[in-house]
Design an enzyme around this catalytic site. Sequence first.
Site, mmCIF file in Angstrom:
data_model
loop_
_atom_site.group_PDB
_atom_site.id
_atom_site.type_symbol
_atom_site.label_atom_id
_atom_site.label_comp_id
_atom_site.label_asym_id
_atom_site.label_seq_id
_atom_site.Cartn_x
_atom_site.Cartn_y
_atom_site.Cartn_z
ATOM 1 N N LEU A 128 68.847 31.646 52.647
ATOM 2 C CA LEU A 128 68.676 32.950 53.297
ATOM 3 C C LEU A 128 69.336 32.989 54.673
ATOM 4 O O LEU A 128 69.352 32.003 55.407
ATOM 5 C CB LEU A 128 67.179 33.267 53.394
ATOM 6 C CG LEU A 128 66.466 33.252 52.036
ATOM 7 C CD1 LEU A 128 64.962 33.442 52.212
ATOM 8 C CD2 LEU A 128 67.023 34.326 51.103
ATOM 9 N N HIS B 62 69.929 38.798 54.674
ATOM 10 C CA HIS B 62 68.675 38.877 53.921
ATOM 11 C C HIS B 62 67.564 39.439 54.812
ATOM 12 O O HIS B 62 66.715 40.200 54.354
ATOM 13 C CB HIS B 62 68.271 37.494 53.392
ATOM 14 C CG HIS B 62 69.183 36.969 52.322
ATOM 15 N ND1 HIS B 62 69.966 35.855 52.497
ATOM 16 C CD2 HIS B 62 69.444 37.420 51.064
ATOM 17 C CE1 HIS B 62 70.657 35.627 51.382
ATOM 18 N NE2 HIS B 62 70.370 36.560 50.509
ATOM 19 N N GLY C 219 72.252 44.605 48.774
ATOM 20 C CA GLY C 219 73.255 44.763 49.824
ATOM 21 C C GLY C 219 74.539 45.363 49.256
ATOM 22 O O GLY C 219 74.893 45.118 48.100
ATOM 23 N N LYS D 16 77.473 44.574 50.161
ATOM 24 C CA LYS D 16 78.582 43.618 50.115
ATOM 25 C C LYS D 16 79.002 43.356 48.666
ATOM 26 O O LYS D 16 80.174 43.310 48.345
ATOM 27 C CB LYS D 16 78.220 42.288 50.777
ATOM 28 C CG LYS D 16 79.429 41.350 50.791
ATOM 29 C CD LYS D 16 79.102 39.981 51.291
ATOM 30 C CE LYS D 16 78.387 39.131 50.313
ATOM 31 N NZ LYS D 16 79.196 38.383 49.364
ATOM 32 N N ARG E 188 77.515 31.731 50.627
ATOM 33 C CA ARG E 188 78.670 30.874 50.335
ATOM 34 C C ARG E 188 79.523 30.603 51.576
ATOM 35 O O ARG E 188 80.403 29.746 51.532
ATOM 36 C CB ARG E 188 79.524 31.486 49.229
ATOM 37 C CG ARG E 188 78.853 31.412 47.877
ATOM 38 C CD ARG E 188 79.792 31.724 46.723
ATOM 39 N NE ARG E 188 79.207 31.385 45.454
ATOM 40 C CZ ARG E 188 78.578 32.246 44.645
ATOM 41 N NH1 ARG E 188 78.467 33.518 44.979
ATOM 42 N NH2 ARG E 188 78.071 31.841 43.498
#
Length: 274
Positions: free
Chosen positions: A29, A33, A144, A146, A184
């Site tokens: 996280l 988040h 999200g 993204k 990542r």
Amino acid sequence: MMRIISTVAEAQSLSRRNARALVPTMGALHKAHRELIRVARQHAGRHGEVVVSIFVNPLQFEPGSDYERYPRPERADQEFCEEAGVDLLFRPSVTELYVEDRSVFVDESVLSATLEGKARPGHFRGVCTVVTKLFNVLAPAVFGEKDFQQLAIVRRMVRDLNFNLEIIAVPTLREEDGLAYSSRNQYLTLEERAQASVLYKGVRAAAGLGKKSAADVIAVARKVINEAPLARIDYVELVDAETLQPVEIVGLNSVLLVAVYFGKTRLIDNIQLG
Ligand code: PAF
């Protein structure tokens, strides 16, 4: 005090008298988040329940990808949730969530055929299957922007299968240099990390062009991204936000999506244009 559960039976036995909002995650996280948790709290209300699920979903990792090495900092994630004011943490094992002889999957077949779906066969089938299970076990969820394609596909699934729930979208949270937060990012070397902000720089430069052709917009984004010596572009595509089909000219509902490798790490980003 935050409650931690790991079985479907426990989750389903909990009373759902109060409003609930779920933040589905794969753990590791970070600040983005926290933002999803903040929005979940707004939706659940002060007396409602904010739930976080942490599950590294094997079904959405294509063969040979990073399933084994995906970060799993259990203790830090638990503390993160406690500090963020989460009410319920759901941390099932793989065998808890997937029975061995499972034979039903949720497969969106059109939006999933492009972009990330093309590069990662089976990925969205894994995502749709697991989020369906999480919706059934827990509550409606916050996603999200993204992962733009993921959000579009989950919305399509909710529409086509008549799920009686709301999908809440949260704008992408970025580091100071514009790199979108992602679990990542921690795979990046220092040198790669220093260059990774080109994804956002690229899409921003393209957005600055105004109502241009797809070819112009894509060329500008590519040029900016390619200025980073370690960047290897997988795709830069201008698509309609709902159908995810390529568009020729920037229109009201266009979105530019990019996927770029730095070494073995694949980063994605997007910007809405028009
Ligand atoms: O975006 C993610 O982290 C995952 O795809 C999700 C939604 C938690 C499903 O495993």
